[in-house]
Scaffold this active site. Structure first.
Site, PDB file in Angstrom:
ATOM      1  N   GLU A  65     -72.092   9.535 -50.740  1.00 26.08           N
ATOM      2  CA  GLU A  65     -71.000  10.285 -50.125  1.00 26.08           C
ATOM      3  C   GLU A  65     -71.570  11.440 -49.311  1.00 26.08           C
ATOM      4  OE1 GLU A  65     -67.860  11.748 -48.609  1.00 26.08           O
ATOM      5  OE2 GLU A  65     -67.626   9.927 -49.824  1.00 26.08           O
ATOM      6  N   ASN A  92     -76.293  11.019 -45.996  1.00 22.11           N
ATOM      7  CA  ASN A  92     -75.743  10.336 -44.831  1.00 22.11           C
ATOM      8  C   ASN A  92     -76.238   8.885 -44.917  1.00 22.11           C
ATOM      9  OD1 ASN A  92     -75.046   9.304 -42.342  1.00 22.11           O
ATOM     10  ND2 ASN A  92     -76.077  10.890 -41.142  1.00 22.11           N
ATOM     11  N   ASP A 118     -63.993   6.018 -42.986  1.00 20.65           N
ATOM     12  CA  ASP A 118     -63.345   6.828 -41.959  1.00 20.65           C
ATOM     13  C   ASP A 118     -63.250   6.009 -40.672  1.00 20.65           C
ATOM     14  OD1 ASP A 118     -62.608   8.758 -40.042  1.00 20.65           O
ATOM     15  OD2 ASP A 118     -63.577  10.340 -41.186  1.00 20.65           O
ATOM     16  N   ASP A 154     -57.506  -0.326 -44.348  1.00 21.07           N
ATOM     17  CA  ASP A 154     -56.097  -0.455 -43.979  1.00 21.07           C
ATOM     18  C   ASP A 154     -55.918  -0.348 -42.465  1.00 21.07           C
ATOM     19  OD1 ASP A 154     -56.875   2.181 -43.976  1.00 21.07           O
ATOM     20  OD2 ASP A 154     -55.079   2.955 -44.960  1.00 21.07           O
TER      21      ASP A 154
END
Length: 210
Positions: A65, A92, A118, A154
């Site tokens: 993360e 990263n 993201d 999504d």
């Protein structure tokens, strides 16, 4: 004490995140380093892995993360549950996969999940997305034969782009030409539950390393 505000979006291309993370001594983290490894890229608060690590004690789990406060809180919760098969790492993923995965025993990585990354909707920001050509190549190098990568989002365009990048690498074969209607894992993510509760679709795909 006021809660620390955690940014929802972190630019992985900013100078702050350009130094690859050095791997820790895994023998000091995992009770049994010979167990198969499940890697979750972009683990956020780590609730998915926390549940998985308790359900499957015969697996080791590693969550990556880029938002450090989330990692600190996740590891604190891990310690409260006395779990020795789970670790969260601040890094990263776009530049740290090689040093991290090369530090594990060969063939130990058997599952990878990339869930609701993201989306970076703006065209000029899409180079910040976590699934880049190099990401796929690194996973192809270190994932054991027969291991698999599960992706879901999504945002259909993001799911399609992830699929295209894995499909373009000769080491990966998609298990179905259609979107998976169910999650093959026993634990849904928070975002997955939230999306399905609204009656909105989740786009899922599974790729196997040949």
């Amino acid at each position: 004490m006021a809660a620390v505000r955690v940014r929802q979006h972190v630019n992985p291309l900013s100078s702050k995140y350009q130094t690859p993370t050095s791997p820790p001594d895994w023998t000091q983290i995992y009770a049994d380093l010979t167990l198969p490894l499940h890697l979750d890229i972009g683990c956020a608060k780590g609730q998915f892995l926390l549940s998985m690590a308790q359900l499957e004690p015969d697996w080791n789990y590693l969550g990556l993360e880029i938002r450090e406060p989330l990692v600190l809180e996740a590891n604190k919760l891990r310690d409260e549950h006395l779990l020795q098969n789970l670790h969260y790492l601040f890094c990263n993923a776009n530049n740290s996969l090689r040093p991290l995965l090369s530090s594990f025993p060969s063939g130990i990585l058997q599952r990878v999940t990339i869930q609701f990354p993201d989306p970076w909707f703006k065209k000029r920001h899409q180079k910040r997305r976590v699934v880049q050509t190099d990401t796929v190549a690194e996973l192809a190098t270190y994932l054991a034969s027969g291991g698999w990568v599960f992706i879901q989002s999504d945002v259909k365009q993001v799911a399609i782009e992830m699929c295209d990048r894995f499909h373009s690498h000769s080491s990966f074969q998609r298990t179905s030409s259609e979107w998976l209607t169910t999650n093959p894992l026993p634990v849904p993510t928070e975002r997955e539950r939230f999306t399905e509760a609204k009656g909105e679709p989740v786009y899922r795909a599974l790729f196997e390393k040949s």
